[in-house]
Design a protein around this motif. Structure first.
Motif, short mmCIF file in Angstrom:
data_model
loop_
_atom_site.label_atom_id
_atom_site.label_comp_id
_atom_site.label_asym_id
_atom_site.label_seq_id
_atom_site.Cartn_x
_atom_site.Cartn_y
_atom_site.Cartn_z
N PHE B 75 1.24 -5.81 -2.09
CA PHE B 75 0.01 -5.90 -2.88
C PHE B 75 0.34 -6.65 -4.15
O PHE B 75 0.93 -6.09 -5.08
CB PHE B 75 -0.54 -4.51 -3.20
CG PHE B 75 -1.11 -3.81 -2.00
CD1 PHE B 75 -0.28 -3.14 -1.12
CD2 PHE B 75 -2.48 -3.83 -1.76
CE1 PHE B 75 -0.79 -2.50 -0.01
CE2 PHE B 75 -3.01 -3.19 -0.65
CZ PHE B 75 -2.16 -2.52 0.23
N TYR B 99 -7.77 -7.46 -1.93
CA TYR B 99 -7.97 -6.02 -1.93
C TYR B 99 -8.68 -5.52 -3.18
O TYR B 99 -9.23 -4.43 -3.20
CB TYR B 99 -6.64 -5.27 -1.73
CG TYR B 99 -5.64 -5.44 -2.86
CD1 TYR B 99 -4.75 -6.50 -2.87
CD2 TYR B 99 -5.59 -4.53 -3.92
CE1 TYR B 99 -3.83 -6.65 -3.89
CE2 TYR B 99 -4.68 -4.67 -4.94
CZ TYR B 99 -3.79 -5.73 -4.92
OH TYR B 99 -2.89 -5.89 -5.94
N PHE B 233 -8.23 0.65 3.19
CA PHE B 233 -8.70 -0.10 2.02
C PHE B 233 -10.16 -0.54 2.16
O PHE B 233 -10.80 -0.85 1.17
CB PHE B 233 -7.79 -1.31 1.75
CG PHE B 233 -6.84 -1.06 0.62
CD1 PHE B 233 -5.65 -0.38 0.85
CD2 PHE B 233 -7.15 -1.45 -0.67
CE1 PHE B 233 -4.79 -0.11 -0.20
CE2 PHE B 233 -6.29 -1.19 -1.71
CZ PHE B 233 -5.11 -0.52 -1.48
#
Lengths: 228, 251
Positions: B75, B99, B233
């Motif tokens: 990430f 995200y 997510f």
């Protein structure tokens, strides 16, 4: 030219910072080392420990607390503001003050060791020849402890050049003011500019190796200096 | 014989449990620490999988991944690094996605310093302005764009102090060493409200979206846990958590 302008600015700034810090530390470290070497006071332990403390604390932790202490609400910050100097973080002199704390043990300890190794006899002999305390210090202690001073200066200088965590915390990355070589290398790596990072790191390694080589070479020779 | 039979039964149970519940390492940009912990906590309540989080700057994590670090997912704080990893063939093709989209705020630790407008910034009524280094941090790029939009780049430059990342920028301001500066809304917002100090929530049209991308790494190619976390997510629960930290989830 292989180096960018900002790389060169960072190199100059680092040399300026290390030189300033070394000079300041020799001036304030000498009396501290002298006191630590000669005193019989119970304060010797606590003060000695205080001087050595930066060896233990992680630099970023030290830097974080310096950022608080030197800020507008901190003790040091309020002191410097009352003197009309403003606050120290994000300035060259802020880095000098922080580095003096950080490199203190590397300067005080070699000088202290050299002074302790002198013992009392040369000083007592000088005293019987009616040399005053100041005269004794300059004509006996300084020349005989010279190897300690040279080691102290080299270590203080090299340690300041290699400083990173503290500068990162209180520097603010200002070109020509607080962006030193170690931060510049970090920036290159973070920006994925690996070629420039390698080059600058290579220069730093070559420099450090030369300095340390010089130090060990000097230490091998130093007993002769003491005997003279 | 009985002992061996029991032992082999235990072994069988263990291996079958292992094949269901998996433990993976996930690399996360440090500016996403708090929301990621909250999301993983919610995820682990529902799943048997266990997630071990490693936080660091995107640049450091990137260097570690290119040198074989055992991370299943990455990430990043930006879009560039996952993209380069993809080009290097270190991610599972097609796995890269945004995200979270960060929002930018001008913030001061002093509760009366800002009044939710640009006026303090425009009048230049301050000594130090903190921002993340635009060369390294997407929030720094966004701050740069805001200053450019209001034609303040030249007039404020002498007052800039730059953090290596958005956390350090926050420290400069929270310790009052800089009276104000550009931070991520996620740093100053909790449960949809500003925690301390005063702020100006900068209009979104003034800067380009601060998109943070993630990717499934080769190391996690066959990992059910990594796929389950990626799936999570997109759940309403994860989106709620992101919004409570001030991230933008609508396009």
């Amino acid at each position: 030219m292989i180096f960018s302008d900002s790389d060169i600015a960072a190199i100059w700034l680092t040399l300026r910072l290390a030189t300033t810090v070394t000079l300041v530390l020799l001036i304030i470290g000498t009396p501290i080392a002298w006191w630590l070497a000669r005193t019989k006071s119970w304060l010797k332990g606590p003060i000695g420990a205080l001087v050595a403390l930066p060896l233990v604390l992680p630099p970023t932790v030290l830097g974080f607390y310096l950022l608080i202490a030197m800020g507008p609400q901190g003790v040091l910050g309020q002191f410097t503001t009352s003197l009309g100097l403003g606050t120290l973080p994000f300035t060259f002199w802020g880095l000098v003050v922080a580095s003096v704390f950080y490199s203190m043990p590397f300067v005080v300890q070699p000088i202290q060791n050299a002074m302790e190794a002198l013992g009392d006899r040369p000083l007592e002999a000088a005293a019987t020849l009616r040399a005053g305390p100041i005269d004794r210090f300059f004509s006996i202690v300084l020349p005989l402890a010279k190897p300690g001073f040279i080691t102290a200066a080299i270590l203080g200088f090299a340690h300041t050049v290699g400083e990173f965590g503290i500068v990162l915390m209180i520097g603010g990355n200002i070109p020509g003011e607080t962006r030193v070589v170690s931060v510049q290398i970090y920036d290159h790596v973070e920006a994925l500019e690996y070629a420039q990072a390698h080059l600058l790191a290579g220069v730093m390694i070559a420099f450090s190796f030369t300095v340390l080589l010089g130090l060990y070479w000097f230490q091998r020779k130093s007993p002769l200096l003491v005997l003279k | 014989m009985g002992v061996i039979r029991i032992l082999s039964l235990i072994l069988l149970c263990l291996t079958s449990a292992l094949s269901h519940a998996e433990q993976i390492n996930v690399a996360v940009a440090s500016n996403f620490t708090a929301p990621m912990k909250a999301i993983v906590k919610a995820f682990e309540e529902k799943s048997e999988h266990r997630i071990k989080l490693s936080f660091g700057s995107s640049g450091k994590l990137f260097a570690q991944i290119t040198h074989g670090a055992p991370f299943a997912l990455f990430f990043s704080a930006d879009q560039t690094k996952p993209k380069i990893l993809e080009e290097k063939g270190l991610t599972v093709p097609g796995s890269r996605f945004t995200y979270a989209t960060g929002a930018l705020a001008l913030w001061s630790a002093d509760p009366t310093f800002l009044d939710d407008t640009a006026s303090r910034l425009q009048h230049g009524d301050f000594k130090k302005l903190a921002l993340a280094n635009p060369k390294l941090a997407p929030y720094g790029v966004a701050a740069h764009e805001v200053l450019e939009y209001y034609s303040l780049l030249k007039t404020t430059r002498a007052k800039w102090v730059q953090g290596e990342n958005i956390s350090q920028t926050y420290q400069f301001i929270s310790t009052a060493n800089a009276e104000l500066g550009f931070v991520a809304v996620s740093q100053i917002m909790q449960q949809g409200a500003i925690k301390t100090g005063s702020s100006w929530l900068i209009p979104r049209e003034v800067y380009s979206p601060i998109k943070q991308d993630a990717a499934l790494l080769l190391h996690g190619k066959h990992s059910p846990a990594a796929k389950a976390l990626l799936q999570f997510f997109h759940s309403a629960q994860a989106i709620d958590i992101l919004e409570s930290y001030g991230y933008i989830t609508t396009p």
